[in-house]
Design a protein around this motif. Structure first.
Motif, mmCIF file in Angstrom:
data_model
loop_
_atom_site.group_PDB
_atom_site.id
_atom_site.type_symbol
_atom_site.label_atom_id
_atom_site.label_comp_id
_atom_site.label_asym_id
_atom_site.label_seq_id
_atom_site.Cartn_x
_atom_site.Cartn_y
_atom_site.Cartn_z
ATOM 1 N N PRO A 45 0.771 -1.132 0.296
ATOM 2 C CA PRO A 45 -0.064 0.079 0.013
ATOM 3 C C PRO A 45 0.801 1.387 0.184
ATOM 4 O O PRO A 45 1.984 1.405 0.437
ATOM 5 C CB PRO A 45 -0.734 -0.158 1.357
ATOM 6 N N GLU A 60 -2.975 3.119 2.091
ATOM 7 C CA GLU A 60 -4.191 3.448 0.980
ATOM 8 C C GLU A 60 -3.840 2.342 -0.003
ATOM 9 O O GLU A 60 -2.645 2.052 -0.587
ATOM 10 C CB GLU A 60 -3.967 4.653 0.067
ATOM 11 N N TYR A 61 -4.763 1.252 -0.048
ATOM 12 C CA TYR A 61 -4.807 0.076 -1.090
ATOM 13 C C TYR A 61 -5.524 0.565 -2.365
ATOM 14 O O TYR A 61 -6.270 1.213 -2.438
ATOM 15 C CB TYR A 61 -5.257 -1.093 -0.175
ATOM 16 N N LYS A 62 -5.139 -0.292 -3.219
ATOM 17 C CA LYS A 62 -5.609 -0.017 -4.559
ATOM 18 C C LYS A 62 -6.686 -1.201 -4.325
ATOM 19 O O LYS A 62 -6.578 -2.539 -4.280
ATOM 20 C CB LYS A 62 -4.771 -0.508 -5.844
ATOM 21 N N VAL A 63 -8.025 -0.723 -4.533
ATOM 22 C CA VAL A 63 -9.149 -1.597 -4.166
ATOM 23 C C VAL A 63 -10.041 -1.776 -5.659
ATOM 24 O O VAL A 63 -10.062 -1.179 -6.493
ATOM 25 C CB VAL A 63 -10.226 -1.022 -3.222
ATOM 26 N N SER A 67 -14.962 -3.044 -2.774
ATOM 27 C CA SER A 67 -14.815 -2.373 -1.428
ATOM 28 C C SER A 67 -14.656 -0.758 -1.621
ATOM 29 O O SER A 67 -13.990 -0.319 -2.537
ATOM 30 C CB SER A 67 -13.268 -2.678 -0.863
ATOM 31 N N ASN A 68 -15.450 -0.183 -0.878
ATOM 32 C CA ASN A 68 -15.599 1.427 -0.917
ATOM 33 C C ASN A 68 -14.741 2.055 0.252
ATOM 34 O O ASN A 68 -14.788 3.151 0.106
ATOM 35 C CB ASN A 68 -16.991 1.916 -1.167
ATOM 36 N N LYS A 69 -13.746 1.585 0.837
ATOM 37 C CA LYS A 69 -13.052 1.864 1.814
ATOM 38 C C LYS A 69 -11.402 1.516 1.469
ATOM 39 O O LYS A 69 -10.870 0.536 2.263
ATOM 40 C CB LYS A 69 -13.440 1.419 3.089
ATOM 41 N N PRO A 70 -10.812 2.233 0.759
ATOM 42 C CA PRO A 70 -9.339 1.925 0.529
ATOM 43 C C PRO A 70 -8.414 2.436 1.392
ATOM 44 O O PRO A 70 -7.126 2.126 1.311
ATOM 45 C CB PRO A 70 -9.339 2.903 -0.834
ATOM 46 N N LYS A 79 -10.918 0.364 8.583
ATOM 47 C CA LYS A 79 -10.824 0.838 7.245
ATOM 48 C C LYS A 79 -11.728 2.154 7.282
ATOM 49 O O LYS A 79 -12.781 2.430 7.791
ATOM 50 C CB LYS A 79 -11.554 -0.053 6.424
ATOM 51 N N ASN A 81 -13.114 5.591 4.368
ATOM 52 C CA ASN A 81 -13.209 6.182 2.970
ATOM 53 C C ASN A 81 -12.678 7.517 2.992
ATOM 54 O O ASN A 81 -12.198 8.245 4.171
ATOM 55 C CB ASN A 81 -14.542 6.175 2.229
#
Length: 94
Positions: A45, A60-63, A67-70, A79, A81
């Motif tokens: 991340p 911050e993860y590439k989602v 998932s709407n909470k990166p 987690k 948003n």
């Protein structure tokens, strides 16, 4: 021994950089890596380390679309948003 090949380098999110510009912070870019000779991928991340006025580590993860909470805050073990991150950081504003 495992060998990795970087597929994509993840850039810092411009929106979160705008939110934390009044803080003392460091950014470590993330990456998506492929483990050679397998069909596995590893996601490192993007890390935002805030040191002043509070100590927070935001990952911050590439989602995907599911998932709407990166964002993930290590200290809170939760987690979030972008809207929630903005509200949390406004509490610490000097």
């Amino acid at each position: 021994m495992l060998e990795f090949k970087t597929i994509e380098t993840l850039k810092p999110n411009i929106e979160i950089l705008e939110v934390i510009k009044g803080y003392t912070y460091k950014v470590k870019k993330g990456a998506i890596k492929h483990i050679l000779h397998t069909n596995l991928q590893v996601i490192e991340p993007t890390e935002y380390s805030i040191t002043y006025p509070t100590t927070l580590t935001i990952l911050e993860y590439k989602v995907n679309e599911i998932s709407n909470k990166p964002f993930y805050i290590k200290e809170h073990n939760q987690k979030y948003n972008l809207k929630e991150i903005t509200q949390i950081l406004k509490k610490f504003k000097v």
